[in-house]
Design an enzyme around this catalytic site. Structure first.
Site, short mmCIF file in Angstrom:
data_model
loop_
_atom_site.label_atom_id
_atom_site.label_comp_id
_atom_site.label_asym_id
_atom_site.label_seq_id
_atom_site.Cartn_x
_atom_site.Cartn_y
_atom_site.Cartn_z
N HIS A 87 9.66 21.74 21.50
CA HIS A 87 11.06 21.40 21.25
C HIS A 87 11.76 22.65 20.68
O HIS A 87 11.11 23.46 20.01
CB HIS A 87 11.08 20.26 20.22
N LYS B 270 12.65 8.84 13.56
CA LYS B 270 11.87 8.52 14.76
C LYS B 270 10.75 7.52 14.43
O LYS B 270 9.94 7.18 15.29
CB LYS B 270 11.26 9.79 15.35
N CYS C 78 16.13 19.17 24.61
CA CYS C 78 15.89 20.25 23.63
C CYS C 78 14.58 20.98 23.93
O CYS C 78 13.83 21.35 23.02
CB CYS C 78 15.87 19.73 22.20
N1 7TS Z 1 10.01 18.28 17.58
C1 7TS Z 1 9.89 17.36 18.54
C2 7TS Z 1 8.61 17.29 19.34
C3 7TS Z 1 10.94 16.47 18.79
O1 7TS Z 1 10.80 15.56 19.75
C4 7TS Z 1 12.12 16.55 18.01
C5 7TS Z 1 13.31 15.69 18.29
C6 7TS Z 1 12.18 17.51 16.98
C7 7TS Z 1 11.11 18.36 16.81
C8 7TS Z 1 13.36 17.64 16.10
O2 7TS Z 1 13.48 16.52 15.27
P1 7TS Z 1 14.74 16.33 14.33
O3 7TS Z 1 14.58 14.96 13.78
O4 7TS Z 1 14.67 17.39 13.28
O5 7TS Z 1 15.95 16.48 15.20
N2 7TS Z 1 13.39 15.24 19.61
C9 7TS Z 1 14.46 14.66 20.21
C10 7TS Z 1 14.40 14.25 21.55
O6 7TS Z 1 13.44 14.35 22.26
N3 7TS Z 1 15.60 13.72 21.87
O7 7TS Z 1 16.40 13.79 20.81
C11 7TS Z 1 15.71 14.37 19.78
#
Ligand code: 7TS
Length: 411
Positions: A122, A225, A365
């Site tokens: 990501h 999540k 992303c």
């Molecule tokens: N790493 C992974 C594997 C993720 O899926 C996400 C968010 C993040 C890091 C970042 O998380 P955050 O809570 O700090 O934003 N993934 C996604 C997605 O797949 N669609 O929207 C957000």
């Protein structure tokens, strides 16, 4: 086995119509819905205990502090960290990864050193390392993916060398839905004197995680999540590393003594938590951790595996539909990215929304990954504990209707 109908009753948001159809929420990799236990905890906190933490001696301040620290213990238990001093509250995975790159990166990475990530990361697990590498004159290297959508361990063995200082890999890919062998990677990283960072954003909500068993040096995840609120997450770090690291932010809450020209920091974990934290968010996240553990992370994982073994073959059987990542249901988590030949994924997601089915479309992303896969974008359905096989059927029906619509112009 989990009682999914009973679980659904805990999520009021699921009971609504979208475009005159009952909602099927399949965007859980982006964010999950919140059960009453979490919503009630948040409301209760603001109605009864709201005060700033670690400062006041009055009763409400004591209650808020007690609840905030109790939440930290619940999160410690969820990932089996050795002690609460190793559990730092953050805004989410992104903040956690940035803190490691800034603070540990500053300490450990020098010109000529290497940082190893993979093509399936990501953006939150790419850009902090790009910035660190640029700042220090270090090199960022990528582990390949096999044509079947798995992390290529032969490539990992080539990329991780004695020059490597940090290896940072997603536990579960938010596009390919594959579980990466992070425990093996930690062994490899440690053999070469590097630290192992695990991006647990897509694993902690869906499976039992034990950071000690994985021998992770750092492990980051997001509350939103895993049925918790937005704006709160956790960074786990081994005490020996966190002790050596400088805080990333400075200000109130994290200090011991402040002199005119220098200051001293509180002990762990508070030295990293500058300013008033997201107290209500942390407390509600504690409730989410309890909620998931009461149901059982193994049960949740099994439930999602059952849905995947039901829906993945059906998806693969659709003419013109490509699923990314492992095609074997036993190696594919509930994150399923796909494309329909000749259709833009945004059109697919819009058409599915017309049927009440919420999926995400775009680059997720993960632009380097999509480039690697040679696709500009993909649609993605992602399942969670409150989804059913009936939801999977609605997805399949909506995809068939979408195909029909774009071929013949009528649903
Ligand atoms: N790493 C992974 C594997 C993720 O899926 C996400 C968010 C993040 C890091 C970042 O998380 P955050 O809570 O700090 O934003 N993934 C996604 C997605 O797949 N669609 O929207 C957000």
């Amino acid at each position: 086995m989990i009682d999914v109908e009973k679980i659904r009753q805990e999520f009021p948001i699921l009971f609504q119509e979208v475009n005159d159809e009952p909602l099927v929420y399949l965007d859980n990799a982006a964010t999950t819905q919140k059960p009453k236990a979490v919503l009630n905890k948040l409301t209760y906190y603001y109605e009864h205990d709201n005060a700033n933490v670690h400062r006041g001696v009055h009763t409400l301040a004591e209650r808020a502090t007690k609840e905030y620290e109790a939440a930290r213990e619940k999160l410690r238990k969820l990932i089996n960290a050795g002690e609460t001093a190793e559990v730092l509250f953050t805004r989410g995975t992104t903040t956690g990864l940035n803190w490691i790159a800034k603070s540990y990166g500053d300490l450990a990475v020098n010109a000529g050193d290497e940082i190893v990530i993979s093509y399936m990361e990501h953006h939150s697990n790419i850009i902090p390392w790009q910035q660190l590498a640029a700042c220090k004159g270090a090199t960022l290297k990528y582990i390949d993916i096999t044509p079947e959508g798995y992390l290529d361990m032969a490539s990992a063995k080539e990329q991780i060398t004695d020059k490597t200082k940090i290896v940072s890999i997603a536990h579960v890919s938010n596009v390919l839905g594959v579980i990466n062998p992070v425990k093996e990677l930690a062994v490899l990283a440690h053999e070469h004197g590097a630290v192992m960072v695990i991006d647990g954003a897509q694993s902690v909500p869906h499976m039992a995680v034990d950071v000690q068993e994985l021998d992770a040096d750092f492990f980051a995840f997001s509350g939103h999540k895993m049925c918790g609120p937005t704006g709160i997450g956790v960074l786990y770090g081994k005490r020996a590393l966190l002790e050596k690291m400088e805080p990333v932010e400075f200000g109130g809450e994290m200090i011991d003594f402040v002199n005119l020209y220098d200051s001293t920091w509180k002990e762990l974990p508070w030295k990293f938590e500058a300013g008033t934290p997201n107290i209500g968010g942390a407390i509600a996240l504690g409730a989410a951790a309890d909620y998931l553990q009461e149901i059982g992370l193994d049960n949740i994982h099994q439930h999602e595996a059952d849905i995947v073994s039901y829906v993945l073959p059906k998806l693969l059987a659709i003419d013109g539909l490509t699923v990314y990542g492992p095609q074997d249901p036993k190696d594919h988590t509930g994150v399923i990215a796909f494309n329909l030949d000749g259709l833009h994924p945004h059109d697919v997601a819009t058409a599915l929304d017309m049927e009440g089915v919420a999926v995400r479309a775009g680059h997720h992303c993960a632009q380097p990954l999509l480039k690697y896969l040679k696709v500009p974008a993909a649609a993605r359905a992602s399942f969670y504990l409150y989804n059913t096989k009936a939801d999977a059927d609605r997805l399949i029906e909506a995809i068939m209707a979408t195909k029909e619509f774009f071929q013949h112009g009528a649903i």
